[in-house]
Write a protein that holds these residues in place. Structure first.
Motif, PDB file in Angstrom:
ATOM      1  N   GLY A 291     -36.563  68.627   1.611  1.00 48.36           N
ATOM      2  CA  GLY A 291     -35.648  67.121   2.164  1.00 48.36           C
ATOM      3  C   GLY A 291     -35.544  67.453   4.049  1.00 48.36           C
ATOM      4  O   GLY A 291     -35.786  66.302   4.840  1.00 48.36           O
ATOM      5  N   ASP A 292     -35.795  68.608   4.216  1.00 47.58           N
ATOM      6  CA  ASP A 292     -35.729  68.717   5.524  1.00 47.58           C
ATOM      7  C   ASP A 292     -37.310  68.377   6.488  1.00 47.58           C
ATOM      8  O   ASP A 292     -36.897  68.194   7.720  1.00 47.58           O
ATOM      9  CB  ASP A 292     -35.278  70.561   6.307  1.00 47.58           C
ATOM     10  N   PHE A 293     -37.761  69.465   5.629  1.00 45.94           N
ATOM     11  CA  PHE A 293     -39.315  69.287   5.905  1.00 45.94           C
ATOM     12  C   PHE A 293     -39.553  67.267   6.370  1.00 45.94           C
ATOM     13  O   PHE A 293     -40.266  66.738   6.822  1.00 45.94           O
ATOM     14  CB  PHE A 293     -40.946  69.170   4.972  1.00 45.94           C
ATOM     15  N   ALA A 294     -38.686  66.210   5.586  1.00 40.79           N
ATOM     16  CA  ALA A 294     -39.191  65.565   5.216  1.00 40.79           C
ATOM     17  C   ALA A 294     -38.622  63.933   6.442  1.00 40.79           C
ATOM     18  O   ALA A 294     -39.064  63.594   7.767  1.00 40.79           O
ATOM     19  CB  ALA A 294     -38.929  64.295   3.991  1.00 40.79           C
ATOM     20  N   ALA A 295     -37.360  65.454   6.584  1.00 40.75           N
ATOM     21  CA  ALA A 295     -36.000  64.865   8.415  1.00 40.75           C
ATOM     22  C   ALA A 295     -37.309  64.935   9.210  1.00 40.75           C
ATOM     23  O   ALA A 295     -37.097  63.624  10.215  1.00 40.75           O
ATOM     24  CB  ALA A 295     -34.990  65.279   8.032  1.00 40.75           C
ATOM     25  N   ALA A 296     -37.973  66.085   9.548  1.00 43.95           N
ATOM     26  CA  ALA A 296     -38.909  66.762  10.763  1.00 43.95           C
ATOM     27  C   ALA A 296     -40.073  65.472  10.822  1.00 43.95           C
ATOM     28  O   ALA A 296     -40.208  65.646  11.950  1.00 43.95           O
ATOM     29  CB  ALA A 296     -39.315  68.080  10.568  1.00 43.95           C
ATOM     30  N   LEU A 297     -40.405  65.361   9.573  1.00 43.72           N
ATOM     31  CA  LEU A 297     -41.372  64.601   9.939  1.00 43.72           C
ATOM     32  C   LEU A 297     -41.588  63.172  10.332  1.00 43.72           C
ATOM     33  O   LEU A 297     -42.860  62.220  10.885  1.00 43.72           O
ATOM     34  CB  LEU A 297     -42.858  65.043   8.152  1.00 43.72           C
ATOM     35  N   LEU A 298     -40.388  62.321  10.388  1.00 45.31           N
ATOM     36  CA  LEU A 298     -40.250  61.063  10.282  1.00 45.31           C
ATOM     37  C   LEU A 298     -39.045  61.227  11.324  1.00 45.31           C
ATOM     38  O   LEU A 298     -38.690  60.310  12.272  1.00 45.31           O
ATOM     39  CB  LEU A 298     -39.290  60.758   9.176  1.00 45.31           C
ATOM     40  N   ARG A 299     -38.434  62.006  11.724  1.00 41.51           N
ATOM     41  CA  ARG A 299     -38.287  62.376  13.289  1.00 41.51           C
ATOM     42  C   ARG A 299     -38.494  61.022  14.027  1.00 41.51           C
ATOM     43  O   ARG A 299     -39.705  61.159  14.373  1.00 41.51           O
ATOM     44  CB  ARG A 299     -37.570  63.948  13.696  1.00 41.51           C
ATOM     45  N   GLY A 300     -37.965  60.383  14.947  1.00 37.49           N
ATOM     46  CA  GLY A 300     -38.649  59.447  15.722  1.00 37.49           C
ATOM     47  C   GLY A 300     -38.957  58.324  15.065  1.00 37.49           C
ATOM     48  O   GLY A 300     -39.158  57.034  16.133  1.00 37.49           O
ATOM     49  N   ALA A 301     -38.608  58.409  14.226  1.00 34.66           N
ATOM     50  CA  ALA A 301     -38.730  56.556  13.336  1.00 34.66           C
ATOM     51  C   ALA A 301     -38.378  55.644  13.818  1.00 34.66           C
ATOM     52  O   ALA A 301     -37.396  55.793  14.032  1.00 34.66           O
ATOM     53  CB  ALA A 301     -39.281  56.821  11.984  1.00 34.66           C
ATOM     54  N   ARG A 302     -39.360  54.563  14.094  1.00 36.93           N
ATOM     55  CA  ARG A 302     -38.118  53.126  14.714  1.00 36.93           C
ATOM     56  C   ARG A 302     -38.964  51.806  14.019  1.00 36.93           C
ATOM     57  O   ARG A 302     -39.529  52.052  13.488  1.00 36.93           O
ATOM     58  CB  ARG A 302     -38.482  53.115  16.258  1.00 36.93           C
ATOM     59  N   ALA A 303     -37.366  51.215  13.433  1.00 39.76           N
ATOM     60  CA  ALA A 303     -38.222  50.488  13.025  1.00 39.76           C
ATOM     61  C   ALA A 303     -38.218  49.116  13.533  1.00 39.76           C
ATOM     62  O   ALA A 303     -36.875  48.874  14.591  1.00 39.76           O
ATOM     63  CB  ALA A 303     -36.499  49.876  11.784  1.00 39.76           C
ATOM     64  N   ARG A 304     -38.149  47.688  12.638  1.00 33.02           N
ATOM     65  CA  ARG A 304     -38.485  46.317  13.437  1.00 33.02           C
ATOM     66  C   ARG A 304     -37.518  45.772  12.576  1.00 33.02           C
ATOM     67  O   ARG A 304     -37.318  46.149  11.596  1.00 33.02           O
ATOM     68  CB  ARG A 304     -39.795  46.129  13.938  1.00 33.02           C
ATOM     69  N   ARG A 305     -37.349  44.186  12.964  1.00 32.17           N
ATOM     70  CA  ARG A 305     -37.096  43.080  12.350  1.00 32.17           C
ATOM     71  C   ARG A 305     -36.602  43.366  10.671  1.00 32.17           C
ATOM     72  O   ARG A 305     -36.230  43.527   9.805  1.00 32.17           O
ATOM     73  CB  ARG A 305     -36.944  42.107  12.782  1.00 32.17           C
TER      74      ARG A 305
END
Length: 335
Positions: A291-305
């Motif tokens: 779970g920590d790895f998944a959070a690190a890999l997705l760090r900085g993810a930005r959603a659009r509408r």
């Protein structure tokens, strides 16, 4: 109608010379993407240089114990090659998840690397698109963007790379072999594709006068513990909303010796973070660590509408893929 001429190259240097003779020349092999782009008036080559006669169709042992795959090997031939299915099943599974059998029978390894994005606006020559016409704008920013990027995007482009095969190659740490007028060179796979930045029209670090000749796989293929998980809108011949290629090597105590994870459908290139992978080495593969790895890999993810769901979906895909790779369940890590 875009008029073009056609030339068939009989040797590598002949192909390079024919391509170099016209700045609007394009190499063609299987044509499964280029022909579509020409039909939609997105690509307008003046010359098509057919490279199907070039000696780039073999799969051979590499010097360091890996495998060297010619750029003209078809996706089907690669997916069913005995050495690939035995040593690199992650790659075989990704290819078989990627397209219809008819397309795999003609699509080539080199062409797969060079696929253009499947963004609606890129394919619609009647709309602005910074990839087609730099500076014209990106309608996807405030338009239909359900399938678009959550990582590595810019205000100039939020398209995603469409390949499944490339996600597995990124996880495996492949090397791309190139040939140009100045000779041969290699690029680590993670350096081949580019993020959009302010030049989204440039997809790769392939020079305009170069040809992809081969892909080389390292000796480690993660045959024992691997998974390719692809989530899409329909089970047959659809591009990934999110995909994950995972390879894990464990020691006798169950600790991580090496772990790789690349995501597809989330960025302008297959998304991998070696620093996040390094955090897993030497650690037991627990739900918390995954779970920590998944959070690190997705760090900085930005959603659009329309694509906020992709962030949570990607976390679940990562966790599920690690579970499939090791035949364990880490589902609580994604909750």
């Amino acid at each position: 109608m875009n008029r073009f001429s056609y030339a068939r190259a009989d040797a590598l240097q002949d192909a390079l010379a024919r391509h170099r003779a016209n700045p609007r020349a394009a190499f063609i092999a299987g044509g499964t993407n280029l022909v579509d782009l020409m039909r939609e008036d997105v690509a307008r080559p003046a010359v098509l240089v057919d490279i199907n006669r070039l000696p780039l169709k073999s799969i051979d042992a590499a010097a360091d114990g890996g495998l060297k795959i010619g750029a003209l090997v078809t996706n089907s031939a690669l997916a069913y090659d005995p050495a690939v299915t035995a040593r690199y099943p992650l790659l075989a599974k990704a290819i078989l998840a990627g397209a219809s059998a008819q397309i795999r029978n003609v699509a080539t390894v080199g062409g797969n690397l060079l696929q253009r994005t499947r963004c609606y606006y890129f394919y619609d020559a009647g709309t602005p698109c910074n990839k087609r016409e730099p500076g014209s704008g990106c309608p996807a920013l405030n338009g239909l963007n359900r399938n678009h990027a959550i990582l590595g995007a810019s205000e100039h482009c939020i398209a995603v790379h469409p390949s499944d095969m490339c996600v597995a190659l990124a996880a495996l740490g492949a090397t791309v072999h190139l040939l140009g007028p100045d000779g041969a060179r290699t690029l680590p796979f993670e350096q081949f594709h580019r993020l959009p930045g302010d030049t989204p029209q440039i997809d790769t670090n392939l020079r305009a006068d170069e040809l992809v000749t081969a892909i080389e796989l390292p000796s480690q293929g993660f045959a024992a513990h691997h998974a390719y998980l692809k989530v899409r809108d329909r089970a047959s011949y659809a591009f990934a909303l999110v995909s994950a290629a995972v390879g894990v090597e464990l020691d006798d105590a169950g600790r991580v010796v090496d772990a790789r994870c690349a995501l597809g459908g989330v960025a302008h290139k297959p998304w991998r973070d070696p620093a996040a992978e390094a955090q897993l080495r030497g650690q037991p593969l627990t739900a918390q660590n995954v779970g920590d790895f998944a959070a690190a890999l997705l760090r900085g993810a930005r959603a659009r509408r329309d694509n906020a769901f992709k962030i949570e979906l990607a976390a679940h895909v990562i966790v599920r893929a690690f579970g499939e790779a090791t035949q364990r369940s880490f589902e609580e890590a994604a909750r």
